[in-house]
Design a protein around this motif. Structure first.
Motif: not given
Length: 158
Positions: A3, A6-7, A9-10, A135-136, A140-142
């Motif tokens: 993660s 990778k986001n 949320s994508d 962040d998760r 920033k990581h979705g």
């Protein structure tokens, strides 16, 4: 892919099944509430955005991530529940407690899914710090809650 690169949320939303008549159970750990509540908000927002009815989303609280497996089992055994989503957060500490909890939760959730032949989704963060968790959980990581909801929806198509 981690993660970090990778986001969460994508994701692809191609070929998602119609979920307007599906019932979802979301089991949420009370431990690390700031994180798990953010995960839940992401999860429910994604379910609703893709057609789930609010009245068909059932939330259950459990004390900690270790209890997610039993909470999931209690819900998965109900015939009206189509998928169970487990949301929790276990932050690495100074002892091996982290390893034991994470292993038990992953195995427990998998066992429930196989036992009831239903999607039971592992939406549990296992970060090294509170900052990484946030962040998760919408940072920033979705949001891993978004990812868990989409995973449940996709698994219903199988």
């Amino acid at each position: 892919m981690s993660s970090q690169h990778k986001n969460l949320s994508d994701f692809s939303t191609e070929s998602l099944p119609n979920i307007q008549d599906k019932h979802f159970a979301v089991v949420v750990s009370e431990w690390n509430t700031e994180v798990t509540e953010a995960l839940f908000q992401g999860c429910i927002g994604t379910l609703l955005a893709h057609g789930a009815k609010a009245e068909f989303i059932h939330r259950v609280q459990v004390p900690g991530s270790f209890e997610l497996s039993l909470g999931a089992q209690k819900l998965a055994q109900k015939s009206e529940i189509d998928a169970v989503i487990c949301l929790g957060c276990v932050i690495q500490g100074e002892t091996r407690h982290f390893d034991f909890i994470c292993d038990a939760v992953a195995k427990g959730i998998t066992d429930v899914s196989l036992k009831y032949d239903k999607p039971v989704i592992f939406g549990v963060l296992t970060p090294n710090s509170q900052e990484q968790a946030m962040d998760r959980a919408g940072g920033k990581h979705g949001n891993k809650g978004d990812e868990a909801a989409i995973t449940a929806i996709k698994m219903l198509a199988i």
